[in-house]
Design a protein around this motif. Structure first.
Motif, PDB file in Angstrom:
ATOM      1  N   GLU A  94       0.830  -1.208   0.000  1.00  0.00           N
ATOM      2  CA  GLU A  94       0.000   0.000   0.000  1.00  0.00           C
ATOM      3  C   GLU A  94       0.865   1.260   0.000  1.00  0.00           C
ATOM      4  N   GLU A  95       1.920   1.240   0.789  1.00  0.00           N
ATOM      5  CA  GLU A  95       2.816   2.390   0.837  1.00  0.00           C
ATOM      6  C   GLU A  95       3.495   2.606  -0.521  1.00  0.00           C
ATOM      7  N   LYS A  97       2.254   1.759  -3.458  1.00  0.00           N
ATOM      8  CA  LYS A  97       1.236   2.288  -4.375  1.00  0.00           C
ATOM      9  C   LYS A  97       1.013   3.772  -4.137  1.00  0.00           C
ATOM     10  N   ASN A  98       0.919   4.172  -2.890  1.00  0.00           N
ATOM     11  CA  ASN A  98       0.731   5.592  -2.571  1.00  0.00           C
ATOM     12  C   ASN A  98       1.927   6.426  -3.010  1.00  0.00           C
TER      13      ASN A  98
END
Length: 103
Positions: A94-95, A97-98
Motif C-alpha cells: 500500500e505504501e 502504491k501511494n
C-alpha cells in the motif's frame, strides 16, 4: 558439509543485502518490512551455523549445548521475522502504491 557452508554464506549475504536496503530506504513501512526480511536471513544463518557445528564440528558437551542454543535462537529469530514479514507486506504494498501515485 559443503552445502551447509554455501547456504550459510548465501544467507549472510542476504542479511547484508537487506540491511543495506533498510539503511538506504526512506519509507517507514518499507524499512520495517526489510528489517523483517533481514531477521529471517539472520535467523536462518544462525540456525544453519548451529546445525553445521552440531553435525560436523562438535566434540564436547559444551559444544553441543552451544550448537543447540544457536539452533533454537535461529529458529525463533527466523520465525519472528517471518511473522513480521507477513504482517508488514500488505502495508508495504500500500505504501509503494501511494508513493507511485504521488509522483
Amino acid at each position: 558439509m559443503f552445502v551447509l557452508v554455501v547456504l550459510i554464506a548465501i544467507l549472510f549475504a542476504f542479511y547484508l543485502f537487506y540491511k543495506t536496503k533498510y539503511i538506504r530506504s526512506n519509507r517507514l513501512v518499507e524499512k520495517k518490512w526489510l528489517a523483517a526480511k533481514s531477521n529471517i536471513a539472520l535467523g536462518l544463518f544462525v540456525l544453519l551455523f548451529g546445525l553445521n557445528h552440531l553435525l560436523f564440528i562438535s566434540e564436547t558437551t559444551v559444544s553441543y549445548i552451544v550448537a543447540a542454543v544457536f539452533i533454537i535462537y535461529g529458529a525463533v529469530f527466523g520465525w519472528i521475522g517471518f511473522k513480521k514479514y507477513k504482517h508488514y507486506l500488505p502495508f508495504a504494498i500500500e505504501e509503494a502504491k501511494n508513493f507511485e501515485l504521488q509522483k
